[in-house]
Write an enzyme that holds these catalytic residues in place. Structure first.
Site, PDB file in Angstrom:
ATOM      1  N   GLY A   9       0.826  -1.221   0.000  1.00  0.00           N
ATOM      2  CA  GLY A   9       0.000   0.000   0.000  1.00  0.00           C
ATOM      3  C   GLY A   9       0.849   1.254   0.000  1.00  0.00           C
ATOM      4  N   SER A  11       1.403   3.521  -2.427  1.00  0.00           N
ATOM      5  CA  SER A  11       1.158   4.576  -3.427  1.00  0.00           C
ATOM      6  C   SER A  11       0.848   5.921  -2.794  1.00  0.00           C
ATOM      7  CB  SER A  11       0.006   4.158  -4.354  1.00  0.00           C
ATOM      8  OG  SER A  11      -1.193   4.025  -3.616  1.00  0.00           O
ATOM      9  N   VAL A  61      -3.302  -7.432  -1.734  1.00  0.00           N
ATOM     10  CA  VAL A  61      -2.773  -8.248  -0.625  1.00  0.00           C
ATOM     11  C   VAL A  61      -3.757  -9.311  -0.132  1.00  0.00           C
ATOM     12  CG1 VAL A  61      -1.095  -6.527   0.198  1.00  0.00           C
ATOM     13  CG2 VAL A  61      -3.405  -6.596   1.213  1.00  0.00           C
ATOM     14  N   ASN A  83       1.763  -2.434   5.497  1.00  0.00           N
ATOM     15  CA  ASN A  83       1.114  -1.140   5.704  1.00  0.00           C
ATOM     16  C   ASN A  83      -0.294  -1.083   5.110  1.00  0.00           C
ATOM     17  OD1 ASN A  83       1.065   1.992   5.896  1.00  0.00           O
ATOM     18  ND2 ASN A  83       0.798   1.580   3.702  1.00  0.00           N
ATOM     19  N   SER A 135      -2.789   0.163  14.808  1.00  0.00           N
ATOM     20  CA  SER A 135      -3.421   1.458  15.070  1.00  0.00           C
ATOM     21  C   SER A 135      -3.614   1.570  16.577  1.00  0.00           C
ATOM     22  CB  SER A 135      -4.790   1.506  14.399  1.00  0.00           C
ATOM     23  OG  SER A 135      -5.598   2.517  14.968  1.00  0.00           O
ATOM     24  N   TYR A 148     -12.527  -2.514  12.383  1.00  0.00           N
ATOM     25  CA  TYR A 148     -11.166  -1.984  12.209  1.00  0.00           C
ATOM     26  C   TYR A 148     -10.359  -2.193  13.488  1.00  0.00           C
ATOM     27  CZ  TYR A 148      -7.459   1.483  11.189  1.00  0.00           C
ATOM     28  OH  TYR A 148      -6.250   2.116  10.967  1.00  0.00           O
ATOM     29  N   ILE A 181      -3.408  10.225  12.005  1.00  0.00           N
ATOM     30  CA  ILE A 181      -2.418  10.685  11.030  1.00  0.00           C
ATOM     31  C   ILE A 181      -3.169  11.355   9.875  1.00  0.00           C
ATOM     32  CG2 ILE A 181      -0.447   9.988   9.611  1.00  0.00           C
ATOM     33  CD1 ILE A 181      -0.098   9.315  12.629  1.00  0.00           C
TER      34      ILE A 181
END
Ligand code: NAD
Length: 240
Positions: A9, A11, A61, A83, A135, A148, A181
């Site tokens: 990940g 990009s 992935v 990531n 996280s 999540y 973030i």
């Protein structure tokens, strides 16, 4: 010989910052992306323009076969950074089985697919470093982000168990637990919500992708050679 890092990940966001930081630190970088080929190609171009070494690697992935062939194409992997991740917002009662499964497929199964694909070469060299991006919600849980939070908590368990299993084989496994973030992942939140989250952070600001990238480069380095099985909070003191 340059050490090689494979970042999933990569990009945009934290993955992109990580690719640029590892390249600056002298690593050969595998820039994995799922769909955004132009953004990922831009990351590779930036690294090459700065005199670094990078390769563009497409793979979803969640697809074990695709991950396995990506690793074969890239070759040597000294450092793996898991990531790639997706958020899943909403009340648990509104989360469908498909949404739940997809959240785990990317955040947890994706990490397992990558680790399983690179472990044989790390085991045979008796050397390697695996870094998982969890996280702070995986540590303490967030309302309206149950899938999540559960997936990121699973990554913490995965990190600790694997660190014990492969430590004797010279492989370190660590995890970072970023706070809020400033990336596209938080684009759903209003400006007011983001300001409130910054105000709830003891250091009174949002994190940057570079804050996370710098910690990952440290954890991959020789300076961190006695650190394994840890969860490093990069959250401005949000979780203590
Ligand atoms: P982002 O959405 O910009 O980056 C996520 C990356 O994962 C994207 O490049 C995306 O294309 C990639 N990805 C998603 N599904 C994929 C798949 N199936 N295969 C390959 N790649 C896939 O967000 P970000 O903030 O840069 O997130 C990076 C990581 O940091 C994620 O694991 C995220 O959960 C974690 N994180 C982010 C925050 C934050 O506040 N932004 C906080 C804690 C943890």
């Amino acid at each position: 010989m340059k050490k090689a890092v494979l970042i999933t990940g990569a990009s945009r966001g934290i993955g992109r910052a990580c690719a640029l930081s590892f390249a600056k630190a002298g690593y050969r970088v595998g820039v994995n992306f799922h769909t955004n080929s132009s953004a990922a190609a831009n990351v590779v171009r930036t690294i090459l323009e700065q005199g670094g070494d990078a390769m563009l690697l497409q793979a979803d992935v969640t697809d074990y076969a695709a991950v396995s062939s990506m690793v074969s194409v890239f070759g040597r992997v000294d450092i793996l950074v898991n990531n790639a991740g997706i958020a899943c917002d909403g009340l648990l009662q509104d989360v469908t089985p498909a949404l739940w499964a997809h959240t785990f497929a990317v955040n947890v199964n994706g990490a397992y697919h990558c680790v399983h694909s690179v472990l044989p070469q790390m085991l045979s060299r008796h050397d390697g470093c695996i870094l998982n991006v969890s996280s702070m919600w995986g540590r303490v849980g967030a309302a309206c982000e149950v899938p999540y939070s559960a997936a990121k908590a699973a990554l913490i368990g995965f990190t600790k168990a694997l660190a014990k299993e492969v430590g004797p084989s010279g492989i370190r496994v660590n995890c970072v637990a970023p706070g809020v973030i400033d990336t596209a992942m938080n684009a759903l939140h209003s400006k007011e919500d983001m300001a409130a989250l910054a105000a709830d952070t003891p250091l009174m600001r949002l994190g940057t992708p570079e804050d996370v990238a710098h910690a990952l480069v440290f954890l991959a380095s020789e300076q961190a050679s006695f650190i394994t099985g840890q969860v490093l909070g990069i959250d401005g003191g949000f979780v203590m």
